[in-house]
Motif scaffolding. Structure first.
Motif, PDB file in Angstrom:
ATOM      1  N   VAL A 270       0.844  -1.208   0.000  1.00 52.20           N
ATOM      2  CA  VAL A 270       0.000   0.000   0.000  1.00 52.20           C
ATOM      3  C   VAL A 270       0.870   1.245   0.000  1.00 52.20           C
ATOM      4  CG1 VAL A 270      -1.728   1.302   1.280  1.00 52.20           C
ATOM      5  CG2 VAL A 270      -1.899  -1.187   1.153  1.00 52.20           C
ATOM      6  N   VAL A 274       0.697   4.280  -2.643  1.00 52.70           N
ATOM      7  CA  VAL A 274       0.323   5.631  -2.235  1.00 52.70           C
ATOM      8  C   VAL A 274       1.462   6.612  -2.466  1.00 52.70           C
ATOM      9  CG1 VAL A 274      -0.320   7.063  -0.243  1.00 52.70           C
ATOM     10  CG2 VAL A 274      -1.341   4.793  -0.535  1.00 52.70           C
ATOM     11  N   ALA A 384      -2.555   8.845   3.381  1.00 51.99           N
ATOM     12  CA  ALA A 384      -3.372   7.666   3.670  1.00 51.99           C
ATOM     13  C   ALA A 384      -3.197   7.214   5.109  1.00 51.99           C
ATOM     14  CB  ALA A 384      -3.010   6.522   2.730  1.00 51.99           C
ATOM     15  N   ILE A 386      -3.397   3.844   7.084  1.00 50.39           N
ATOM     16  CA  ILE A 386      -3.341   2.400   6.844  1.00 50.39           C
ATOM     17  C   ILE A 386      -3.330   1.711   8.206  1.00 50.39           C
ATOM     18  CG2 ILE A 386      -2.095   0.538   5.668  1.00 50.39           C
ATOM     19  CD1 ILE A 386      -0.531   2.792   4.172  1.00 50.39           C
ATOM     20  N   GLN A 411     -12.508   8.068   0.852  1.00 52.44           N
ATOM     21  CA  GLN A 411     -12.294   6.767   0.233  1.00 52.44           C
ATOM     22  C   GLN A 411     -11.768   5.771   1.264  1.00 52.44           C
ATOM     23  OE1 GLN A 411     -13.063   6.259  -2.991  1.00 52.44           O
ATOM     24  NE2 GLN A 411     -13.548   8.416  -3.372  1.00 52.44           N
ATOM     25  N   VAL A 432      -7.466   0.876   4.367  1.00 50.15           N
ATOM     26  CA  VAL A 432      -6.793   2.069   3.849  1.00 50.15           C
ATOM     27  C   VAL A 432      -7.838   3.165   3.696  1.00 50.15           C
ATOM     28  CG1 VAL A 432      -5.324   3.021   2.050  1.00 50.15           C
ATOM     29  CG2 VAL A 432      -5.240   0.567   2.541  1.00 50.15           C
ATOM     30  N   SER A 434      -8.385   7.425   2.792  1.00 49.48           N
ATOM     31  CA  SER A 434      -7.723   8.581   2.189  1.00 49.48           C
ATOM     32  C   SER A 434      -8.777   9.550   1.682  1.00 49.48           C
ATOM     33  CB  SER A 434      -6.813   8.125   1.043  1.00 49.48           C
ATOM     34  OG  SER A 434      -6.145   9.223   0.451  1.00 49.48           O
ATOM     35  N   VAL A 438      -8.174   5.151  -3.772  1.00 49.38           N
ATOM     36  CA  VAL A 438      -7.076   4.224  -3.491  1.00 49.38           C
ATOM     37  C   VAL A 438      -6.745   3.459  -4.769  1.00 49.38           C
ATOM     38  CG1 VAL A 438      -6.367   2.232  -2.107  1.00 49.38           C
ATOM     39  CG2 VAL A 438      -7.804   4.026  -1.079  1.00 49.38           C
ATOM     40  N   ASP A 439      -5.473   3.409  -5.114  1.00 49.16           N
ATOM     41  CA  ASP A 439      -5.024   2.758  -6.347  1.00 49.16           C
ATOM     42  C   ASP A 439      -5.002   1.242  -6.152  1.00 49.16           C
ATOM     43  OD1 ASP A 439      -3.873   1.930  -8.681  1.00 49.16           O
ATOM     44  OD2 ASP A 439      -2.149   3.277  -8.586  1.00 49.16           O
ATOM     45  N   THR A 458     -12.739  -1.673  -2.943  1.00 49.06           N
ATOM     46  CA  THR A 458     -12.805  -0.216  -2.891  1.00 49.06           C
ATOM     47  C   THR A 458     -14.217   0.238  -3.235  1.00 49.06           C
ATOM     48  OG1 THR A 458     -12.131  -0.011  -5.204  1.00 49.06           O
ATOM     49  CG2 THR A 458     -10.377   0.028  -3.541  1.00 49.06           C
TER      50      THR A 458
END
Length: 491
Positions: A270, A274, A384, A386, A411, A432, A434, A438-439, A458
């Motif tokens: 992660v 990020v 982020a 986490i 998110q 996670v 943010s 989130v990718d 997500t």
């Protein structure tokens, strides 16, 4: 008996009961965890012992010579207190997973009787002091007040002094030994049965010696934990940190790049998604073995890590045995993270890494929306939060924590192996949160590159995972109870 001596005996025995109550939690923690249920079991057991002891002690004092009772009660109470140590050591291993109702029988067996016997001292002394009915209220009121004062002093003494200056086992054994010695003196003074006195003192001495010789399971006792360090035969530098009943951290003292636990590897995936490159500014909620701060300093040179660890004793263990070296890149601050985050206020950090939750004990005040909002205030745009949590079906805690994070962040993502996400198994979930999407693709790519099986939920999928779970707040966050029920209902 002189009023001053009578009041002093009531004071010290009441103090001893409360000292034993506080220390009993520490004795049980390596086997039951430092949970709400452990505290509840001990408090209930000690109250039951106090109630039974005062009732039965008063009944006996009306039928027997209280002068002959007082010495044996103190000797017996001291012996039973000392004997609680080997009893817990022998039977503690029978607690399969810590917590739950399984802690009640052990708590009762180890601590009910010493609490009851010591609590019988007060009504016995009341009987000795009551020679004139016209002063009954004054005598009973004075002794009751002294007993309460002793209980208060015992509570403060145990919580603020004794736990910090001496191992729990030694404190309990010494406490028991002092009552054995003092009770033997009283017995000889108040009774002519010297043969009985000698026989009982010998028996009690044996019990006290057994308590003193009982081996503990801790390498180190801190204010909060029973700490053990277990060497890994497969890696020369590998060290496993065990806190109470939890395998908490794994550290390779020779190779800070090495991550052993699955969830720490997910954290790394992660972080790479990020903040793909360069140093990071990170706040760590919970230090433990300091695995992740050392990892970031090694793989991201120039990173700044601020670690919030509640247990100064654990920091000392990490310095001595786990290779912790605080410096410009690693700032360790001891105290409760809920309070320390206020000192970090300001959006100046890329990451907040939460690793303070165990599988048995959860600091509930770090699960709430109020804390999540405070964490959000520490992050730069695009930063982020986490965090690692542990839960079992039906995943009430995990779902509620996702719902809580969604209240504080735009998110939220949930990362875990499919059996956990489907509610079939329990284990570690990485969440996670943010203010930007989130990718998930980059995170999954990192997971697959190291052979991991975790999936990432997500947006709508994370919302569906949370379902109708409640938002945790400072006013209502029953996570200890949820986890306890999950342990009892697991297959």
């Amino acid at each position: 008996m002189a009023p001053l001596l009578a009041g002093g005996l009531v004071f010290v025995t009441s103090a001893a009961v409360l000292v034993l109550e506080i220390l009993a939690v520490r004795l049980l923690a390596p086997y039951a965890g430092l949970t709400l249920e452990t505290y509840t079991a001990i408090i209930g057991t000690m109250l039951a012992g106090i109630a039974a002891g005062t009732w039965i002690g008063g009944w006996a004092a009306d039928r027997l010579d209280p002068r002959r009772m007082l010495g044996p009660l103190m000797v017996g109470g001291g012996a039973l207190a000392a004997a609680s140590v080997p009893l817990v050591r022998v039977l503690g291993g029978s607690l399969s997973d810590g917590g739950g109702m399984s802690v009640m029988p052990l708590s009762f067996l180890a601590f009910f009787t010493p609490a009851a016997v010591l609590s019988a001292v007060s009504p016995t002394i009341v009987k000795l002091q009551l020679r004139d009915l016209s002063v009954t209220g004054r005598v009973v009121g004075r002794l009751s007040a002294l007993g309460t004062a002793g209980a208060i002093v015992g509570t403060f003494l145990a919580g603020f002094v004794l736990i910090d200056v001496a191992p729990t086992t030694a404190t309990v054994v010494v406490l028991g030994g002092l009552f054995v010695a003092g009770g033997a003196v009283l017995w000889v003074w108040l009774s002519t049965d010297r043969a009985g006195t000698v026989a009982t003192v010998v028996l009690v001495a044996l019990a006290t010696a057994a308590g003193a010789s009982a081996g503990g399971v801790c390498d180190t006792e801190t204010k909060y934990h029973c700490v053990r360090i277990v060497a890994d035969d497969g890696r020369p530098g590998g060290r496993l940190l065990v806190l109470d009943t939890l395998r908490h951290s794994y550290v390779d003292v020779d190779d800070p790049d090495h991550l052993e636990f699955r969830y720490t590897k997910v954290f790394a995936d992660v972080i790479d998604a990020v903040r793909p490159d360069g140093p990071v500014d990170a706040v760590h909620v919970g230090g433990g073995g300091f695995t992740l701060p050392r990892y970031l300093s090694a793989v991201r040179p120039g990173s700044a890590n601020v670690v919030l660890e509640i247990d100064p004793g654990l920091v000392d263990v990490a310095r001595r045995r786990l290779g912790l070296r605080p410096g410009p890149d690693l700032d360790v601050r001891t105290g409760d993270a809920r309070l320390l985050v206020d000192d970090l206020a300001g959006a100046a950090h890329d990451l907040v890494l939460g690793d303070a939750f165990g599988g048995v004990a959860v600091p509930w005040h770090l699960t709430t929306v109020e804390f999540a909002e405070a964490v959000a205030g520490l992050l730069r745009p695009g930063g982020a939060y986490i965090l690692n949590i542990i839960d079992r079906p039906p995943l009430r805690f995990a779902r509620a924590e996702v719902a809580t994070l969604k209240r504080a962040f735009e998110q939220v993502a949930v990362i875990a192996p499919p059996p956990l996400l489907e509610g079939d198994e329990g284990g570690n979930f990485v969440l996670v949160a943010s203010d930007v999407p989130v990718d998930a693709e980059s995170i999954v790519a990192g997971i697959r590159a190291r052979g991991g099986e975790e999936e990432v939920l997500t947006a709508g999928a994370a919302t569906a995972f949370a379902g109708a779970a409640p938002v945790l707040t400072d006013d209502h966050a029953p996570v200890d109870q949820w986890l306890a029920r999950s342990r009892r209902s697991r297959p």
